[in-house]
Design a protein around this motif. Sequence first.
Motif, short mmCIF file in Angstrom:
data_model
loop_
_atom_site.label_atom_id
_atom_site.label_comp_id
_atom_site.label_asym_id
_atom_site.label_seq_id
_atom_site.Cartn_x
_atom_site.Cartn_y
_atom_site.Cartn_z
N ALA A 248 61.95 47.58 13.97
CA ALA A 248 61.74 46.88 15.24
C ALA A 248 60.31 46.35 15.34
N SER A 249 59.34 47.09 14.83
CA SER A 249 57.95 46.62 14.86
C SER A 249 57.80 45.31 14.11
N ALA A 250 58.51 45.18 12.99
CA ALA A 250 58.45 43.93 12.21
C ALA A 250 59.13 42.79 12.96
N HIS A 251 60.26 43.07 13.61
CA HIS A 251 60.99 42.02 14.32
C HIS A 251 60.21 41.48 15.52
N LEU A 252 59.31 42.29 16.08
CA LEU A 252 58.50 41.85 17.21
C LEU A 252 57.12 41.35 16.76
N SER A 253 56.94 41.14 15.47
CA SER A 253 55.61 40.78 14.97
C SER A 253 55.15 39.41 15.46
N GLU A 254 56.07 38.47 15.70
CA GLU A 254 55.67 37.15 16.19
C GLU A 254 55.24 37.19 17.66
N GLU A 255 55.41 38.35 18.29
CA GLU A 255 55.00 38.53 19.68
C GLU A 255 53.90 39.58 19.81
N THR A 256 53.29 39.93 18.65
CA THR A 256 52.28 40.98 18.60
C THR A 256 50.94 40.42 18.13
N SER A 257 49.87 40.77 18.80
CA SER A 257 48.53 40.35 18.39
C SER A 257 48.13 41.06 17.10
N ASN A 258 47.47 40.31 16.22
CA ASN A 258 47.02 40.86 14.93
C ASN A 258 48.14 41.56 14.19
N ALA A 259 49.32 40.92 14.17
CA ALA A 259 50.54 41.56 13.68
C ALA A 259 50.47 41.96 12.21
N SER A 260 49.69 41.26 11.39
CA SER A 260 49.60 41.59 9.97
C SER A 260 49.11 43.02 9.75
N VAL A 261 48.38 43.53 10.73
CA VAL A 261 47.91 44.91 10.66
C VAL A 261 48.68 45.81 11.62
N THR A 262 48.80 45.37 12.88
CA THR A 262 49.35 46.27 13.91
C THR A 262 50.85 46.51 13.73
N ALA A 263 51.62 45.52 13.24
CA ALA A 263 53.05 45.75 13.02
C ALA A 263 53.26 46.75 11.88
N ALA A 264 52.43 46.65 10.84
CA ALA A 264 52.53 47.61 9.74
C ALA A 264 52.18 49.02 10.21
N LYS A 265 51.09 49.12 10.96
CA LYS A 265 50.70 50.43 11.49
C LYS A 265 51.76 50.97 12.45
N GLY A 266 52.37 50.07 13.22
CA GLY A 266 53.39 50.49 14.18
C GLY A 266 54.55 51.19 13.51
N ILE A 267 55.00 50.66 12.37
CA ILE A 267 56.11 51.27 11.63
C ILE A 267 55.75 52.69 11.20
N VAL A 268 54.60 52.82 10.55
CA VAL A 268 54.21 54.12 9.99
C VAL A 268 53.96 55.14 11.10
N ARG A 269 53.26 54.73 12.15
CA ARG A 269 52.94 55.66 13.22
C ARG A 269 54.20 56.14 13.95
N ALA A 270 55.16 55.22 14.15
CA ALA A 270 56.40 55.60 14.82
C ALA A 270 57.14 56.68 14.05
N ILE A 271 57.10 56.59 12.73
CA ILE A 271 57.82 57.58 11.90
C ILE A 271 57.15 58.94 11.95
N TRP A 272 55.83 58.98 11.73
CA TRP A 272 55.22 60.32 11.64
C TRP A 272 55.15 61.02 13.00
N VAL A 273 54.97 60.25 14.08
CA VAL A 273 54.99 60.88 15.41
C VAL A 273 56.39 61.42 15.72
#
Length: 509
Positions: A248-273
């Motif tokens: 889902a983080s990747a699918h919303l990347s066109e609506e996310t600021s600095n997505a090249s970094v924050t979408a990638a971090k969003g995926i990883v952080r969602a899993i470990w939390v």
Amino acid sequence: MSISASTPSSTEPTPRTDEEQRLRELGYQPVLARRMGGFGNFAISFSVISILSGCMTLYGFGMSTGGPSVMLWGWAGVGLFVLCVGMALAEVTSAYPTSGALYYMADRLGGRKWGWYTGWLNLLGLLGAIAGIDYGAALFTGALLNLQWGFDPTPGSTMVIFLCILLLHAVLNLFGVRLVSVLNSISVWWHLAGVAVIVTVLAIVPSHHQSPSFVFTEFVNDTGWENPIYVAAIGLLLAQYTFCGYDASAHLSEETSNASVTAAKGIVRAIWVSWIAGFVLLAGLTFAIQDYAGTQNSATGVPPAQILIDALGTAGATAMLLIVIAAQLFCGNAEVAAASRMVFAFSRDNALPGSALWRKVSARTQTPVPAVWLSVGVAALLAVPSLYSATAYGAVTAINVIGITPAYAIPIYLKLRAGDRFQRGPWHLGRWSKPIGWIAVAWVAAVTVLFLLPQSSPVTIDSMNYASIALVAVLVLATVWWFVARRSYSTPAAYGNAREQAEIAEGIV
């Protein structure tokens, strides 16, 4: 492990400008509103994973397929492998931050057919997830109404609740990505606080708790299969079913600021939390079991509800169920957002019947309105078989896991195959890229086999695992439509294509 991510300097363009230019370089004219921050992007994947949805809905399955020991240790082990999948996928997301996500990555790294089949697996998986999440919320709502007012949750009444939930999620998504982001941010704290409240209450209130030996070593086999290794392997699916939807983080990347970094971090952080919080939740529930057999055969039809009733009484159980149902509603809303962006992106590349309609974007909210309605409409149709057979509905929603999980591995595999030809983005795994990538591909291959295996014996029409049929149906549908749409389907060339850009501009209404 060293994971690198570059950050913009003060002399560089703003992240928004960078991302808009990067999207044009990938071939797309920006038409969606980039109003989501890094926390909101993480929050949507965390909300879709939704431990208070997955763990609670599948807890009864885990009680029969290995019991407490497999649920707890299986969660720990599966979470580690899923984290590898998430990190490898995040690396590719950083290079290709588009709403199309998995299929766009596969198309760029492997060609049109790779992208086509990945897209159909991903899309049908997302639509199946909406049906599964919201129908699960309807079941829990029915159990709550039964507990509080003696409501009879028949298939018909559950369907009405389900349709109301779908309508709610459609309306919320029509207001724009900013509201979606706010709701997902609330969802994060609701989930974490909800787990803390439920586990704390279950630790304090009941006078009796199971022993640590029972929670971490007790093995239960009610599947009909004799081989304990086979049963334990099937039991891993509780965790694997739950760890789903972090794309889902990747699918919303066109609506996310600095997505090249924050979408990638969003995926990883969602899993470990989710990994940590889910383990705490499963342990808390299992320690609080008062009557194992009674919980399995609960009149509510929802084993965790019975655990709460036995441990806390009716009033306490009602309060805890409200927490769970709200979390499930947050989860379903986030899934509608992710699926609708996938519908929009796939239609933008002319991959769906009626693509010209589904790619339209509201000029007022910059939301793909028709895509939202299509997503909830298909989810409603997928749940219709539940009126006649729980088995049939299970077969339909199997599209979720059997579609979306293999789709995660395809771009990772293609990235590994590309070798040095893959131009990584600002967030990457460095020297760990290849080993983590191959671990991810191997895990997805293994767990896909588990998805297809029969889960109870003897195998009958009612007990059969229909995931294999669902997988074949998805692939056949994709193949048939390929011969219809292969001439019109294409992702745009790098730096854009005049014809595609003109068509996209015409889609803004």
